[in-house]
Design an enzyme around this catalytic site. Structure first.
Site, PDB file in Angstrom:
ATOM      1  CB  VAL A 113      -0.902  -0.011   1.261  1.00  0.00           C
ATOM      2  CG1 VAL A 113      -1.757   1.233   1.335  1.00  0.00           C
ATOM      3  CG2 VAL A 113      -1.758  -1.269   1.280  1.00  0.00           C
ATOM      4  CB  CYS A 114       1.020   4.207  -2.206  1.00  0.00           C
ATOM      5  SG  CYS A 114       1.836   5.814  -2.305  1.00  0.00           S
ATOM      6  CB  VAL A 115       3.844   5.364   2.776  1.00  0.00           C
ATOM      7  CG1 VAL A 115       4.791   6.161   1.891  1.00  0.00           C
ATOM      8  CG2 VAL A 115       3.793   5.944   4.179  1.00  0.00           C
ATOM      9  CB  ALA A 146      -1.725   4.565   3.207  1.00  0.00           C
TER      10      ALA A 146
END
Length: 130
Positions: free
Chosen positions: A77-79, A82
């Site tokens: 998941v892209c930080v 997110a």
């Protein structure tokens, strides 16, 4: 063939997540490999453990988690995406002063470098959603 998948849409407002899931499942059943599944933009909403759809609806988060379990998939998941959408793991919660986490344990938060690596390592990067 080795695939990397990028999912850019959430689980219930667009068919991209369902299409990506069906593609991944079919590819794996045919013996292909999935190097990584990268959730970006609204796609990060596929990773929240708090999703609670009605009983007669599909639970796309659990579907992804079960597929990850069965095939040992790397679900990233892209930080940045997110954080913008309130998806946090223990590390991000601690760094940002949050008192709870909501990411499903089969997913992990990381940066865009993971997407770049996936695109390099895979034979094909398949993008689902806008």
């Amino acid at each position: 063939m080795k695939f990397a998948l990028q999912i850019n849409e959430g689980p219930y407002q667009h068919q991209a997540s369902d299409s990506a899931y069906q593609f991944a499942k079919a590819a794996l059943e045919k013996g292909h490999e999935i190097f990584r599944v990268f959730f970006y933009h609204d796609g990060v909403n596929n990773s929240t453990r708090l999703t609670t759809p009605p009983q007669d609806d599909r639970h796309i988060v659990n579907r992804w988690a079960e597929l990850a379990e069965q095939y040992e998939l790397d679900m990233v998941v892209c930080v940045a995406a997110a954080q913008r959408r309130g998806i946090v793991d223990e590390g991000e919660a601690s760094r940002n002063g949050k008192d709870a986490t909501n990411i499903h344990p089969k997913f992990r938060i990381s940066g865009l470098g993971q997407l770049v690596e996936a695109a390099i390592q895979a034979d094909r990067l398949v993008v689902f959603g806008d």
